[in-house]
Design an enzyme around this catalytic site. Structure first.
Site, mmCIF file in Angstrom:
data_model
loop_
_atom_site.group_PDB
_atom_site.id
_atom_site.type_symbol
_atom_site.label_atom_id
_atom_site.label_comp_id
_atom_site.label_asym_id
_atom_site.label_seq_id
_atom_site.Cartn_x
_atom_site.Cartn_y
_atom_site.Cartn_z
ATOM 1 C CG ASP A 13 -1.838 -1.247 1.186
ATOM 2 O OD1 ASP A 13 -2.214 -1.695 0.100
ATOM 3 O OD2 ASP A 13 -2.119 -1.785 2.280
ATOM 4 C CE LYS A 16 2.420 -2.543 -4.361
ATOM 5 N NZ LYS A 16 2.134 -2.152 -2.968
ATOM 6 N N GLY A 17 0.196 1.612 -7.368
ATOM 7 C CA GLY A 17 -0.768 1.806 -8.443
ATOM 8 C C GLY A 17 -0.662 3.202 -9.023
ATOM 9 C CB ALA A 39 -2.847 -6.369 -5.292
ATOM 10 N N GLY A 40 -4.588 -4.270 -3.761
ATOM 11 C CA GLY A 40 -5.579 -3.216 -3.942
ATOM 12 C C GLY A 40 -4.830 -1.966 -4.352
ATOM 13 C CG HIS A 41 -2.242 -1.961 -7.007
ATOM 14 N ND1 HIS A 41 -1.394 -2.507 -7.929
ATOM 15 C CD2 HIS A 41 -1.898 -2.503 -5.810
ATOM 16 C CE1 HIS A 41 -0.582 -3.360 -7.316
ATOM 17 N NE2 HIS A 41 -0.871 -3.379 -6.033
ATOM 18 C CD GLN A 223 0.570 -9.043 -2.990
ATOM 19 O OE1 GLN A 223 1.154 -9.641 -3.884
ATOM 20 N NE2 GLN A 223 -0.672 -8.684 -3.115
ATOM 21 N NE ARG A 304 -3.918 0.399 3.451
ATOM 22 C CZ ARG A 304 -4.085 1.172 2.372
ATOM 23 N NH1 ARG A 304 -3.732 2.445 2.401
ATOM 24 N NH2 ARG A 304 -4.577 0.669 1.260
ATOM 25 N N GLY A 412 5.552 11.809 -4.169
ATOM 26 C CA GLY A 412 4.107 11.970 -4.290
ATOM 27 C C GLY A 412 3.627 13.003 -3.283
ATOM 28 N N GLY A 414 0.209 13.939 -3.319
ATOM 29 C CA GLY A 414 -1.247 13.818 -3.310
ATOM 30 C C GLY A 414 -1.629 12.621 -4.161
HETATM 31 P P1 GDP Z 1 -0.711 0.307 -3.602
HETATM 32 O O1 GDP Z 1 -1.348 -0.960 -3.142
HETATM 33 O O2 GDP Z 1 0.754 0.327 -3.368
HETATM 34 O O3 GDP Z 1 -1.055 0.649 -5.031
HETATM 35 O O4 GDP Z 1 -1.315 1.462 -2.703
HETATM 36 P P2 GDP Z 1 -2.877 1.648 -2.278
HETATM 37 O O5 GDP Z 1 -3.626 2.110 -3.459
HETATM 38 O O6 GDP Z 1 -3.356 0.456 -1.564
HETATM 39 O O7 GDP Z 1 -2.732 2.775 -1.155
HETATM 40 C C1 GDP Z 1 -2.153 3.998 -1.435
HETATM 41 C C2 GDP Z 1 -3.189 5.099 -1.183
HETATM 42 O O8 GDP Z 1 -2.533 6.337 -1.133
HETATM 43 C C3 GDP Z 1 -4.232 5.235 -2.274
HETATM 44 O O9 GDP Z 1 -5.439 5.642 -1.683
HETATM 45 C C4 GDP Z 1 -3.687 6.331 -3.176
HETATM 46 O O10 GDP Z 1 -4.700 7.060 -3.860
HETATM 47 C C5 GDP Z 1 -3.011 7.204 -2.166
HETATM 48 N N1 GDP Z 1 -1.793 7.897 -2.631
HETATM 49 C C6 GDP Z 1 -0.825 7.451 -3.477
HETATM 50 N N2 GDP Z 1 0.183 8.354 -3.548
HETATM 51 C C7 GDP Z 1 -0.181 9.386 -2.731
HETATM 52 C C8 GDP Z 1 0.465 10.613 -2.339
HETATM 53 O O11 GDP Z 1 1.581 10.929 -2.745
HETATM 54 N N3 GDP Z 1 -0.216 11.403 -1.452
HETATM 55 C C9 GDP Z 1 -1.442 11.069 -0.954
HETATM 56 N N4 GDP Z 1 -2.037 11.901 -0.081
HETATM 57 N N5 GDP Z 1 -2.069 9.927 -1.298
HETATM 58 C C10 GDP Z 1 -1.432 9.096 -2.160
HETATM 59 P P1 IMO Z 2 -0.887 -4.208 -2.285
HETATM 60 O O1 IMO Z 2 -0.478 -4.709 -3.668
HETATM 61 C C1 IMO Z 2 -0.924 -4.808 2.012
HETATM 62 C C2 IMO Z 2 -0.870 -8.951 3.436
HETATM 63 C C3 IMO Z 2 -2.115 -9.423 4.150
HETATM 64 C C4 IMO Z 2 -1.511 -10.434 5.099
HETATM 65 C C5 IMO Z 2 -0.400 -11.060 4.265
HETATM 66 C C6 IMO Z 2 -0.788 -12.381 3.602
HETATM 67 O O2 IMO Z 2 -2.187 -3.475 -2.306
HETATM 68 O O3 IMO Z 2 0.223 -3.478 -1.636
HETATM 69 P P2 IMO Z 2 -2.377 -13.004 1.572
HETATM 70 O O4 IMO Z 2 -3.845 -12.745 1.338
HETATM 71 O O5 IMO Z 2 -1.482 -12.419 0.528
HETATM 72 O O6 IMO Z 2 -2.055 -14.452 1.815
HETATM 73 O O7 IMO Z 2 -2.046 -12.256 2.971
HETATM 74 O O8 IMO Z 2 -0.072 -10.109 3.259
HETATM 75 N N1 IMO Z 2 -1.111 -8.385 2.087
HETATM 76 C C7 IMO Z 2 -1.078 -7.076 1.812
HETATM 77 N N2 IMO Z 2 -0.916 -6.008 2.622
HETATM 78 N N3 IMO Z 2 -1.056 -4.633 0.681
HETATM 79 C C8 IMO Z 2 -1.203 -5.690 -0.152
HETATM 80 O O9 IMO Z 2 -1.212 -5.575 -1.486
HETATM 81 C C9 IMO Z 2 -1.253 -6.986 0.419
HETATM 82 N N4 IMO Z 2 -1.397 -8.226 -0.102
HETATM 83 C C10 IMO Z 2 -1.293 -9.083 0.941
HETATM 84 O O10 IMO Z 2 -2.763 -8.363 4.825
HETATM 85 O O11 IMO Z 2 -0.894 -9.771 6.176
HETATM 86 MG MG MG Z 3 -2.846 -1.611 -1.820
#
Ligand code: GDP
Ligand code: IMO
Ligand code: MG
Length: 428
Positions: A13, A16-17, A39-41, A223, A304, A412, A414
């Site tokens: 998190d 990356k997305g 994953a959740g991007h 991840q 988180r 980043g 925002g």
């Molecule tokens: P990922 O799994 O690595 O793609 O990250 P996530 O999408 O799960 O979580 C990152 C969160 O931070 C998302 O809600 C993005 O919209 C937000 N985000 C990413 N870069 C920035 C930044 O530079 N500033 C702020 N405020 N939010 C950001």
């Molecule tokens: P992104 O790509 C944050 C964590 C889970 C758990 C462990 C194992 O959005 O960064 P799993 O379901 O993979 O067997 O769970 O890994 N986990 C993540 N934490 N961001 C993710 O993906 C994750 N994908 C798995 O919370 O602790």
């Molecule tokens: Mg994520």
């Protein structure tokens, strides 16, 4: 500069997305190489928010071809739902490609993931419950079901039956659950065969040919390094190799074809699920980071866990992934603190560790040793050049850069597509 890998530097998190999407149409191929819909991007485009769990983040750029590599585990229902959801929102998506060698997450994997976690009780991993671990276990155990098996009905039936002969015993006798019907599972999988067929390719051949032609291929990590089954905080990890090396095994592209490895690091630290987290905060600062940073899981909605930047954690990721660049995200969230603590080492039972301890037991006892950087009050979300940042903010970036041992090439400020400061262009 054709082969570039994006890897999470902490526990996921990191953004990356957004970082992937930010490179836009300059990327010819965007490839997921590990993980599945755990994953959740999140990507913000103008007023619209998209959360992608399985499809590569490059899918929002019409000029980019997206690929799910052989290292990804695919829930076919999720694949279809994500494509349909994008279409319903009027997004014309380029045709995503899928490796014939990728493994499939079936409903029995999802069931096993959930019942195993329940069985573990206090010792649970805190998985996302998406069946990812059981699907990779089957892959390594050589009983997995692959995308190509959908196109050979008799093989598919045999594989599903062989799986459930064994797994039903476990489900019924150990977990006290109902049997799963192999015929139903086979029919479900077969129902996807026809619509999936046009997406299926030999992705290793395709991507190597693209690199031969000088195309830009971006390998989008899911991840993170510290969730890597080999290099992460085992056993509190995911079941694949999200690290940079996974981009090679997960796609069939050799290491000499990778030109750049970009670590995405949040300006503080978060973690979802169980496992050690030395800088975790349980006070109002932790709460403030969560609320300001909207730190709620994009996949499961869980809170988180939040803490200060841990340079020991990121330095380890720099080392095992050989990052050429770090992209620092969410720096805007840190505006308003008088002093910002940065963990520079650990105290483990009275012994100072400047780098990640060798054993898990030591890490469990690690207490952060902080140095304090003066904070800034200004809102930095409109800054577009490094020079526009307040002096103390620049000092914070320089301090992190020096401590993690890798240049910071982007920042980043925002969630928006344009809310990025480019210091070194990642594609030049
Ligand atoms: P990922 O799994 O690595 O793609 O990250 P996530 O999408 O799960 O979580 C990152 C969160 O931070 C998302 O809600 C993005 O919209 C937000 N985000 C990413 N870069 C920035 C930044 O530079 N500033 C702020 N405020 N939010 C950001
Ligand atoms: P992104 O790509 C944050 C964590 C889970 C758990 C462990 C194992 O959005 O960064 P799993 O379901 O993979 O067997 O769970 O890994 N986990 C993540 N934490 N961001 C993710 O993906 C994750 N994908 C798995 O919370 O602790
Ligand atoms: Mg994520």
């Amino acid at each position: 500069m054709p082969g570039i890998v994006v890897v999470g530097a902490q526990w996921g998190d990191e953004g990356k997305g957004k970082a992937t999407d930010n490179l836009g149409d300059r990327v010819d191929y965007c490839v997921r190489y590990s993980g599945g819909n755990n994953a959740g991007h999140t990507i913000k485009v103008g007023g619209d928010t998209f959360i992608l769990h399985l499809l590569p983040s490059g899918i929002l750029n019409p000029g980019t071809t997206t690929v799910l590599g052989n290292g990804v585990v695919i829930d076919l229902d999720v694949f279809r739902q994500e494509l349909n959801a994008l279409a319903e929102r009027g997004v014309t998506v380029p045709h995503p490609l899928v490796s014939a060698n990728a493994h499939i997450i079936t409903p029995f994997h999802t069931t096993l993931d959930k019942v195993t976690e329940r069985f573990l009780g206090k010792r649970k991993i805190g998985t996302t419950g998406r069946g990812v671990g059981p699907a990779y276990a089957d892959k390594v155990n050589r009983v997995g079901i692959r995308v190509q098996d959908l196109f050979d009905e008799s093989i598919l039936r045999q594989k599903v039956e062989a799986n459930l002969d064994f797994k039903n015993q476990v489900l019924v006798k150990l977990y006290n659950r109902r049997e799963i019907d192999p015929i139903q599972i086979t029919e479900l999988l077969l129902s996807h065969a026809e619509s999936l067929r046009p997406h299926v390719v030999d992705s290793a051949r395709l991507l190597n040919a693209a690199l031969d032609e000088g195309k830009v291929v971006l390998f989008e990590g899911a991840q993170a390094s510290h969730l890597d089954v080999d290099h992460g905080t085992y056993p509190y990890v995911t079941s694949s190799n999200p690290g940079a090396a996974g981009a090679c095994t997960g796609t069939g592209v050799g290491p000499t074809r990778i030109d750049r490895v970009v670590g995405i690091a949040k300006a503080y630290t978060t973690r979802v699920g169980e496992g050690p987290f030395p800088t975790e905060l349980f006070d109002e600062d932790g709460e403030a980071l969560r609320e300001k940073g909207h730190e709620y899981g994009a996949t499961t909605g869980r809170k988180r866990r939040c803490g200060w930047f841990d340079a020991v954690v990121v330095e380890h990721a720099v080392m095992v992934n050989a990052f050429t660049d770090v992209f620092l995200t969410k720096l805007d969230i840190l505006s308003g603190w008088k002093k910002i603590p940065v963990c520079v080492a650990y105290d483990v039972n009275g012994v100072r560790h400047d780098t990640m301890p060798m054993t898990q037991s030591e890490l469990h006892h690690a207490k952060p040793i902080y140095e304090y950087v003066d904070g800034w009050d200004e809102d930095i979300s409109a800054a577009r050049t490094f020079d526009e940042l307040p002096e103390n903010c620049k000092k914070y970036v320089a301090f992190l850069e020096q401590r993690v041992g890798c240049r910071i090439s982007g920042i980043g400020v925002g969630p928006g597509r344009d809310q990025t400061i480019v210091i070194n262009d990642l594609l030049s």
